[in-house]
Design a protein around this motif. Structure first.
Motif, PDB file in Angstrom:
ATOM      1  N   THR A 332       0.786  -1.137   0.040  1.00 16.39           N
ATOM      2  CA  THR A 332      -0.126   0.081  -0.055  1.00 16.39           C
ATOM      3  C   THR A 332       0.837   1.198  -0.021  1.00 16.39           C
ATOM      4  OG1 THR A 332      -1.699  -1.143   1.226  1.00 16.39           O
ATOM      5  CG2 THR A 332      -1.741   1.199   1.144  1.00 16.39           C
ATOM      6  N   LEU A 333       1.839   1.177   0.966  1.00 15.70           N
ATOM      7  CA  LEU A 333       2.905   2.361   0.801  1.00 15.70           C
ATOM      8  C   LEU A 333       3.459   2.578  -0.635  1.00 15.70           C
ATOM      9  CD1 LEU A 333       4.628   2.020   4.332  1.00 15.70           C
ATOM     10  CD2 LEU A 333       2.608   3.473   3.862  1.00 15.70           C
ATOM     11  N   TYR A 334       4.053   1.622  -0.946  1.00 17.28           N
ATOM     12  CA  TYR A 334       4.557   1.644  -2.333  1.00 17.28           C
ATOM     13  C   TYR A 334       3.498   1.892  -3.555  1.00 17.28           C
ATOM     14  CZ  TYR A 334       8.846  -0.687  -0.797  1.00 17.28           C
ATOM     15  OH  TYR A 334      10.299  -0.886   0.269  1.00 17.28           O
ATOM     16  N   GLN A 335       2.453   1.796  -3.478  1.00 15.19           N
ATOM     17  CA  GLN A 335       1.474   1.993  -4.383  1.00 15.19           C
ATOM     18  C   GLN A 335       1.215   3.762  -4.289  1.00 15.19           C
ATOM     19  OE1 GLN A 335      -2.225  -0.467  -4.708  1.00 15.19           O
ATOM     20  NE2 GLN A 335      -3.345   1.539  -4.646  1.00 15.19           N
ATOM     21  N   SER A 336       1.214   3.969  -3.160  1.00 17.09           N
ATOM     22  CA  SER A 336       0.972   5.486  -2.821  1.00 17.09           C
ATOM     23  C   SER A 336       2.399   6.254  -3.403  1.00 17.09           C
ATOM     24  CB  SER A 336       0.760   5.722  -1.306  1.00 17.09           C
ATOM     25  OG  SER A 336      -0.581   5.338  -0.974  1.00 17.09           O
ATOM     26  N   PHE A 337       3.499   5.685  -3.191  1.00 22.64           N
ATOM     27  CA  PHE A 337       4.665   6.374  -3.704  1.00 22.64           C
ATOM     28  C   PHE A 337       4.736   6.412  -5.171  1.00 22.64           C
ATOM     29  CE2 PHE A 337       8.910   6.000  -5.360  1.00 22.64           C
ATOM     30  CZ  PHE A 337       9.659   7.054  -4.573  1.00 22.64           C
ATOM     31  N   ARG A 338       4.248   5.294  -5.600  1.00 24.93           N
ATOM     32  CA  ARG A 338       4.197   5.315  -7.079  1.00 24.93           C
ATOM     33  C   ARG A 338       3.240   6.491  -7.887  1.00 24.93           C
ATOM     34  NH1 ARG A 338       4.615   0.911 -11.199  1.00 24.93           N
ATOM     35  NH2 ARG A 338       4.520  -0.483  -9.506  1.00 24.93           N
ATOM     36  N   ARG A 339       2.126   6.604  -7.318  1.00 27.43           N
ATOM     37  CA  ARG A 339       1.058   7.500  -7.447  1.00 27.43           C
ATOM     38  C   ARG A 339       1.753   8.939  -7.321  1.00 27.43           C
ATOM     39  NH1 ARG A 339      -2.974   7.655  -3.071  1.00 27.43           N
ATOM     40  NH2 ARG A 339      -1.329   8.673  -2.292  1.00 27.43           N
ATOM     41  N   ASP A 340       2.288   9.262  -6.191  1.00 24.67           N
ATOM     42  CA  ASP A 340       2.725  10.509  -5.760  1.00 24.67           C
ATOM     43  C   ASP A 340       3.936  10.938  -6.289  1.00 24.67           C
ATOM     44  OD1 ASP A 340       0.355  10.682  -4.130  1.00 24.67           O
ATOM     45  OD2 ASP A 340       1.408  10.117  -2.423  1.00 24.67           O
ATOM     46  N   TRP A 341       5.033  10.159  -6.539  1.00 22.91           N
ATOM     47  CA  TRP A 341       6.237  10.336  -7.105  1.00 22.91           C
ATOM     48  C   TRP A 341       6.378  10.223  -8.536  1.00 22.91           C
ATOM     49  CZ3 TRP A 341      10.515  12.251  -3.868  1.00 22.91           C
ATOM     50  CH2 TRP A 341      10.030  12.177  -2.454  1.00 22.91           C
ATOM     51  N   ASP A 342       5.295   9.374  -9.011  1.00 20.87           N
ATOM     52  CA  ASP A 342       5.320   9.070 -10.483  1.00 20.87           C
ATOM     53  C   ASP A 342       6.881   8.276 -10.828  1.00 20.87           C
ATOM     54  OD1 ASP A 342       4.334   8.873 -13.074  1.00 20.87           O
ATOM     55  OD2 ASP A 342       5.574  10.372 -13.834  1.00 20.87           O
ATOM     56  N   VAL A 343       7.230   7.302  -9.950  1.00 22.30           N
ATOM     57  CA  VAL A 343       8.443   6.428  -9.981  1.00 22.30           C
ATOM     58  C   VAL A 343       8.122   5.068  -9.565  1.00 22.30           C
ATOM     59  CG1 VAL A 343      10.689   5.979  -9.296  1.00 22.30           C
ATOM     60  CG2 VAL A 343       9.982   8.371  -9.450  1.00 22.30           C
ATOM     61  N   ASP A 344       8.586   4.193 -10.424  1.00 20.73           N
ATOM     62  CA  ASP A 344       8.208   2.853  -9.958  1.00 20.73           C
ATOM     63  C   ASP A 344       9.056   2.463  -8.874  1.00 20.73           C
ATOM     64  OD1 ASP A 344       8.129  -0.127  -9.982  1.00 20.73           O
ATOM     65  OD2 ASP A 344       7.804  -0.310 -12.145  1.00 20.73           O
ATOM     66  N   PRO A 345       8.440   1.989  -7.768  1.00 23.18           N
ATOM     67  CA  PRO A 345       9.173   1.610  -6.655  1.00 23.18           C
ATOM     68  C   PRO A 345      10.084   0.237  -6.663  1.00 23.18           C
ATOM     69  CG  PRO A 345       6.947   1.279  -6.266  1.00 23.18           C
ATOM     70  CD  PRO A 345       6.916   1.627  -7.554  1.00 23.18           C
ATOM     71  N   TYR A 346       9.845  -0.510  -7.686  1.00 26.29           N
ATOM     72  CA  TYR A 346      10.568  -1.757  -7.980  1.00 26.29           C
ATOM     73  C   TYR A 346      11.448  -1.781  -8.731  1.00 26.29           C
ATOM     74  CZ  TYR A 346       6.281  -3.093  -5.195  1.00 26.29           C
ATOM     75  OH  TYR A 346       5.498  -3.229  -4.286  1.00 26.29           O
ATOM     76  N   VAL A 347      11.956  -0.776  -9.379  1.00 24.00           N
ATOM     77  CA  VAL A 347      13.042  -0.733 -10.508  1.00 24.00           C
ATOM     78  C   VAL A 347      14.260  -0.051  -9.902  1.00 24.00           C
ATOM     79  CG1 VAL A 347      11.232  -1.003 -12.361  1.00 24.00           C
ATOM     80  CG2 VAL A 347      12.384   1.193 -11.571  1.00 24.00           C
ATOM     81  N   GLY A 348      15.410  -0.648 -10.594  1.00 20.72           N
ATOM     82  CA  GLY A 348      16.808   0.051 -10.091  1.00 20.72           C
ATOM     83  C   GLY A 348      17.004  -0.121  -8.741  1.00 20.72           C
ATOM     84  N   ASN A 349      17.568   1.015  -8.161  1.00 19.51           N
ATOM     85  CA  ASN A 349      17.945   1.084  -6.856  1.00 19.51           C
ATOM     86  C   ASN A 349      16.696   1.729  -5.996  1.00 19.51           C
ATOM     87  OD1 ASN A 349      20.464   0.759  -7.614  1.00 19.51           O
ATOM     88  ND2 ASN A 349      20.996   2.970  -8.162  1.00 19.51           N
ATOM     89  N   MET A 350      15.569   1.919  -6.621  1.00 28.63           N
ATOM     90  CA  MET A 350      14.491   2.100  -5.775  1.00 28.63           C
ATOM     91  C   MET A 350      14.251   1.213  -4.285  1.00 28.63           C
ATOM     92  SD  MET A 350      13.596   5.131  -6.526  1.00 28.63           S
ATOM     93  CE  MET A 350      12.618   5.168  -5.119  1.00 28.63           C
ATOM     94  N   PRO A 351      14.074  -0.006  -4.730  1.00 26.55           N
ATOM     95  CA  PRO A 351      13.976  -0.827  -3.576  1.00 26.55           C
ATOM     96  C   PRO A 351      14.708  -0.471  -2.473  1.00 26.55           C
ATOM     97  CG  PRO A 351      13.594  -2.278  -5.334  1.00 26.55           C
ATOM     98  CD  PRO A 351      14.240  -0.832  -5.775  1.00 26.55           C
ATOM     99  N   GLU A 352      16.002  -0.356  -2.509  1.00 25.47           N
ATOM    100  CA  GLU A 352      16.964  -0.280  -1.643  1.00 25.47           C
ATOM    101  C   GLU A 352      16.927   1.265  -0.886  1.00 25.47           C
ATOM    102  OE1 GLU A 352      17.978  -1.212  -4.451  1.00 25.47           O
ATOM    103  OE2 GLU A 352      18.700  -3.256  -4.329  1.00 25.47           O
ATOM    104  N   ALA A 353      16.454   2.235  -1.685  1.00 23.16           N
ATOM    105  CA  ALA A 353      16.308   3.697  -1.177  1.00 23.16           C
ATOM    106  C   ALA A 353      15.160   3.387  -0.453  1.00 23.16           C
ATOM    107  CB  ALA A 353      16.113   4.521  -2.619  1.00 23.16           C
TER     108      ALA A 353
END
Length: 450
Positions: A332-353
């Motif tokens: 749910t947090l990651y879904q909100s992050f994708r919506r508000d930041w317009d960034v996929d939370p599961y690609v590149g360095n995003m999971p670690e960040a």
């Protein structure tokens, strides 16, 4: 008589192929690829006359002229996003002359975003998220046209026009956006609200929630324009009072009668005592998603979200959501992050960040914890209320914390002491808005046993 047209439609597979071809191309290069035709795009055979190419060219010229005035192809500064979106809303709505039923087609917006204006689409949304480039409700152009169609250009493209947060609070709440009169009255109340040291978006959020609660008790569709205006003005006054803001005493106030309790349809074997107030049991509350504003808003972050320099901004963002929603599932947090930041939370360095930001998050001096079950919790926080959906999408079964499910089952059993496990599962499924009673039985078995 105004002529309205149907537009060429591009299928999703063809649209995805274009996205793949565009992946490494800059906005300037994409301008050279733009076209008014595509071999796989064609309008529907019925419904209206096909749009002339000169109408599409006039639309594209206006949008590109606006983009050029804001520095295209250089990246669009966050501070100037409204300088593009507001006039673009008027341009898209006024120049397209599209049949509204055609504007509901994802394939129309696939064509416009990826064939006619791929340069501006990628320039406006450089992360190139699917939901912005494909013709979905948040598409770069579709969202602008529908905002103008529902709320009205005059409330958007003006000096004090509605901003992004305010429009989202209307357009992404289906029961508000479905009633054009209501949406326009809410927008008008916000545009005309007093100028004070409180963000106008705060007033919008409070007003939207009050109107949602009012819709749960009254059928606003049957009210006259005058009566509906008074209802919105009354809710606006309540919002201003709640936020400690000055009132305009020239506006009328109406007192609405209290609603009668609404009865949930009964199972054949159940006693008729399971009642709710406004569609929600007395022991439950409406689930309110967390919102990031002020210092927690993504707009304040000047760095890439996967950069260590952005960690404190992402941490503030997560803390603002967790403060409202905990215990809350990571998805749910990651879904909100994708919506508000317009960034996929599961690609590149995003999971670690994101993991780094979550590990630093704390509420009331207590560092939050992430359980093996995927839920983010605040140590010492008790769960004493069940949260149920209202107009927002229901949480999938695996995103409802076990504490809430146990509490819900306990309340349902207290009201229906002789109910079978199957009946309890049916009630649990209806309560949380789940389509499958099998999922409710599974979650019951995991949390309270059979």
């Amino acid at each position: 008589m105004t002529v309205v047209y149907v537009y060429p439609r591009l299928s999703e597979p063809a649209a995805r192929q274009l996205m793949a071809e565009y992946a490494e191309l800059s906005p300037a290069s994409l301008r050279e690829r733009a076209s008014f035709r595509h071999p796989e795009a064609a309008p529907v055979a019925v419904g209206g006359p096909p749009v002339p190419e000169e109408v599409v060219a006039h639309l594209a010229a206006g949008i590109r002229e606006l983009a050029d005035s804001l520095g295209f192809p250089e990246p669009l500064n966050r501070a100037h996003i409204g300088d593009f979106d507001r006039p673009a809303t008027a341009l898209v709505h006024d120049r397209m002359a599209i049949l509204p039923s055609d504007a509901a087609s994802e394939e129309v917006w696939n064509f416009l975003s990826l064939v006619v204006l791929p340069d501006v689409s990628v320039w406006r949304w450089p992360a190139r998220a699917e939901e912005r480039l494909l013709g979905r409700p948040r598409n770069v152009l579709r969202r602008l046209w529908w905002r103008a169609e529902v709320v009205g250009v005059d409330l958007i493209n003006c000096a004090d026009g509605l901003g992004e947060d305010e429009l989202v609070n209307i357009m992404e709440r289906p029961t508000l956006a479905a009633d054009r009169r209501l949406a326009q009255l809410i927008g008008d109340a916000i545009v005309k609200s007093p100028r004070v040291n409180v963000a106008r978006s705060e007033v919008m959020r409070d007003l939207a929630k009050r109107m949602l609660r009012t819709q749960g008790a009254f059928c606003l569709d049957v009210l006259t324009e005058q009566d509906l205006t008074v209802v919105v003005q009354r809710a606006m006054r309540q919002s201003l009072v709640a936020l400690g803001l000055p009132l305009d005493k020239s506006k009328p106030v109406v007192e609405l009668p209290p609603p009668a309790p609404t009865h949930v349809p009964q199972h054949a074997d159940a006693p008729p005592q399971f009642t709710v107030d406004r569609g929600v049991p007395t022991w439950a509350v409406v689930y309110v998603p967390g919102e990031a504003h002020g210092k927690a808003s993504p707009a304040n972050c000047r760095f890439r979200p996967d950069s260590p320099l952005a960690t404190r901004y992402v941490t503030r963002y997560f803390e603002s959501l967790i403060r409202t929603e905990a215990p809350v599932h990571l998805e749910t947090l990651y879904q909100s992050f994708r919506r508000d930041w317009d960034v996929d939370p599961y690609v590149g360095n995003m999971p670690e960040a994101l993991d780094r930001a979550l590990r630093r998050s704390s509420i009331g001096g207590q560092r939050v914890s992430v359980g093996a079950d995927g839920f983010v919790r605040v140590p010492g926080q008790s769960v004493d209320v069940v949260r149920v959906p209202y107009d927002e999408d229901p949480r999938p079964p695996h995103r409802v914390p076990p504490e809430e499910i146990r509490l819900a089952v306990q309340h349902l059993h207290d009201e229906l002491p002789d109910a079978t496990a199957e009946l309890l599962a049916a009630r649990l499924s209806a309560l949380f808005g789940w389509p499958s009673e099998a999922e409710a039985r599974r979650r019951m078995g995991e949390t309270v046993g059979t």
